[in-house]
Scaffold this motif. Sequence first.
Motif, PDB file in Angstrom:
ATOM      1  N   ASN A 586       0.823  -1.048   0.021  1.00 56.14           N
ATOM      2  CA  ASN A 586       0.141  -0.106   0.090  1.00 56.14           C
ATOM      3  C   ASN A 586       0.868   1.241  -0.009  1.00 56.14           C
ATOM      4  OD1 ASN A 586      -2.385  -1.543   0.061  1.00 56.14           O
ATOM      5  ND2 ASN A 586      -2.642  -1.514   2.313  1.00 56.14           N
ATOM      6  N   VAL A 587       2.034   1.296   0.544  1.00 59.48           N
ATOM      7  CA  VAL A 587       2.884   2.400   0.538  1.00 59.48           C
ATOM      8  C   VAL A 587       3.393   2.756  -0.844  1.00 59.48           C
ATOM      9  CG1 VAL A 587       5.329   3.232   1.444  1.00 59.48           C
ATOM     10  CG2 VAL A 587       3.617   1.998   3.006  1.00 59.48           C
ATOM     11  N   THR A 588       3.802   1.526  -1.481  1.00 66.08           N
ATOM     12  CA  THR A 588       4.346   1.661  -2.809  1.00 66.08           C
ATOM     13  C   THR A 588       3.347   2.035  -3.653  1.00 66.08           C
ATOM     14  OG1 THR A 588       5.605  -0.452  -2.489  1.00 66.08           O
ATOM     15  CG2 THR A 588       5.140   0.391  -4.796  1.00 66.08           C
ATOM     16  N   THR A 589       1.993   1.910  -3.627  1.00 67.48           N
ATOM     17  CA  THR A 589       1.041   1.956  -4.411  1.00 67.48           C
ATOM     18  C   THR A 589       0.626   3.649  -3.992  1.00 67.48           C
ATOM     19  OG1 THR A 589      -0.293   0.263  -4.314  1.00 67.48           O
ATOM     20  CG2 THR A 589      -1.724   1.995  -4.962  1.00 67.48           C
ATOM     21  N   ALA A 590       0.803   4.019  -2.780  1.00 66.28           N
ATOM     22  CA  ALA A 590       0.513   5.660  -2.433  1.00 66.28           C
ATOM     23  C   ALA A 590       1.651   6.292  -3.017  1.00 66.28           C
ATOM     24  CB  ALA A 590       0.442   5.622  -0.897  1.00 66.28           C
ATOM     25  N   GLY A 643       0.384  -2.086  -8.045  1.00 68.00           N
ATOM     26  CA  GLY A 643      -0.641  -0.786  -7.736  1.00 68.00           C
ATOM     27  C   GLY A 643      -0.076   0.415  -8.407  1.00 68.00           C
ATOM     28  N   ALA A 644       1.430   0.792  -8.012  1.00 66.10           N
ATOM     29  CA  ALA A 644       2.042   1.885  -8.512  1.00 66.10           C
ATOM     30  C   ALA A 644       2.217   1.969 -10.021  1.00 66.10           C
ATOM     31  CB  ALA A 644       3.562   2.067  -7.865  1.00 66.10           C
ATOM     32  N   LEU A 645       2.370   0.696 -10.458  1.00 65.13           N
ATOM     33  CA  LEU A 645       2.615   0.604 -11.850  1.00 65.13           C
ATOM     34  C   LEU A 645       1.277   0.698 -12.594  1.00 65.13           C
ATOM     35  CD1 LEU A 645       4.852  -2.709 -12.236  1.00 65.13           C
ATOM     36  CD2 LEU A 645       5.532  -0.183 -11.877  1.00 65.13           C
TER      37      LEU A 645
END
Length: 765
Positions: A586-590, A643-645
Amino acid sequence: MGLLRTAFAEVGRLIQAHPVLTLLCALVLIGAATGGASQIESVTGDRAFVGENPTLDAFSERFDRGTVATLVRGDVTDPATMRAIARYDRRMSDVENVERVVSPADRVQEEYGRIPASQAKIEQVIGASDSELVTIVLEPDLTQQQSRPVYTKAVDAKQWVAFPSGVSVTITGSAAFSSQLSQLIQQSTQQLLGLAVGLMIIALFFLFRGVKLRLLPIVAVFTGVIWTFGAIGYAGIPNSTLTSAVFPILIGLGIDYSVQFHERFEEELERHPPREALPLALGGVGPPVFIAMCAAALGFGATWISTVGTPAFVWFAQTSIFGVLLTFLAGLLVLFPLLTLWVRVRGWEPASQHTETPADSQASPDSGQMQNESTEIGMLGRTLGRTSRTLAAHPFLVLGIAALLMSGGFYASSDLTTLADTEEFIPQDLPAYVDLQQFRSASGGGESVQFDVLVRGSELRNPETLRWMERFRTTAEGKPSITGVETPATLIKSYNGGSLPQTERGVERTLARIPEAQKTRYYQDGYAHIRVIGAQNMNTEQQLSFFENVETLLTLTNSPSGVDAELTGQAAVSTPSTVTQIEDRNVTTALGFIFVFGALLLYYRNLLRAVAPLIPMLFVVGWQNLYMLVFSIPVSPLGASLGALSVGIGAEYTVIVMERYFEETGQQGVSRLDAIETAGARVGKAITVSGLTTVFGFSALTLSPFPILADFGSLTVGVIFLTLVAALATLPPTLIVLGRLSDTVWALWHRRSQPSAERVSKSDD
């Protein structure tokens, strides 16, 4: 925005004026890339998931001796077999980077001075065993590239020795495993690359039937991939299990960039001569595609930052960033010059010069244009336009359903299974892995595995320190998953009649009697080594519990002042690292959202236009959890970065739809719903076909022999599809709601500012 368009238009003029020179530059870069690609090395196993760690480095330099294990099964006590083992022992002892070889032939020769001709005599030394182990101990702190030749030499020695018929010889161990896995990674990268190219050709051939030279984008993208290989070679980025996933992704994204360039150039050629068409095409399509490329790079950048300390994921992100930049550049330096030369060879005649007649010019206003647009849009475009209008007419209902599904996805995330064991990342039928499992079972290693504790301090041979080690051993043995402990105290006791010396002088005298080869396993350069034996078949959760138990015991047993002990080793570091990557998804996505939002805000300098493209991506992040749950796709460390990608990749579709929407609303007399319908009809078809083409590239990953890549491929295919749905179904109502909100804010601000303006007017009077 205007400055960026001007810059791209100028690049278009330069390419149009010098297409041959531009292609020569591209060829020079290919030649340079070949040199870089030859420098790429492969890193496999736990080492790919372990970053800078001073304790691990100190342990590896002194105690981490890799092994090549040779399991001999059959009539091993037969004199012919034992003599073959002795020949194998001597040959491997002379190999570079081999510290020593431990074999049953050593014990037999120590007893008799030679290998006796009597099988009974051999059995008196080693017992009536049907399997024996020859362990080739490597020098400490070898790289995988240095240890792999030892495995190759062991295979050659096995053939040279010529073991008797009926005797089975299996060579395994870390070097064997690394060597075979490295070869498989290289083969997998080539196969996935070829498969992705093949799927792209099929997609372009059938989905872009109205485009001339529709296979030309493949040439540009493949050039970008070659440049990427060269770039990572020069940058010192190794090829690993995860890095091989990058290239099908790059083909999918690179095709998208090149197709956008290609279509816009042909569109401009319908109305302008080539000298004007190329600058106009690049000035128009260059900025949004550039922003899309930057958004994808920022998504990979978020993965890079959030996984610092885990090399495999950093290498994946770095390779991806190089790739999107270079495939975008290849679209400029390869695609446009080739199209320019093709137009010059074929000649040029704009359709607009011979399609209009005097009767046409007197027809009803815009009737011809509307007919042409209707033909160009086609059934798919009209359907998408009408659907977008219908959804936008009921914004709160549509967004409410989307938000409900998103909430369900976030709730379901806790029910997803995980894939964190690095051994599960690889093909389970890999011969080296099968051999390793058989070796573990036959040698007793199937029930236990070693973990390591590094002890440092100035009083490591002090009796008090040895008593602490003994206290740690007795406390640890019998705890869950701990089957045994070996410490320097264990070694010293075995050479001192089963008890520890009471004085430091007594310890030194005992150590002097111990062979150097045994002593260096426990003492080296001011460090000591404790081996903790754990259950072999522990799952990830049990391993984490095991590590926590060992660290707790190290604290509770209270080491003497000035003595520090820390659990270390490849497995002890890599397993928590991969689990952390999953837990921090979730941190990566944020971070991905923050990076892409910042880029959009910098580009548009408008809060509404920076926020609107990201709202559908927020829905996708939740929806993908439902997709994973339905299709039983586990959360892997690589999938945790998606998520980030998806934010970076999906921003392209939403930005293109939004751009066309605002272009339409800028025209007089066009309502928001009309603008939504036009945008859905005109660009909805384009991004749908583009998205489906990208899916073809990504789908190559689903056929990877590596489970972690196959799962990632299945996940990316679903997420790209969900991104298209979100862009076409949820962005239109999002734009309507944000537009109404903007109107309300503007009206309130206008009301508040109007009285003060009236007061100023009266004062002036």
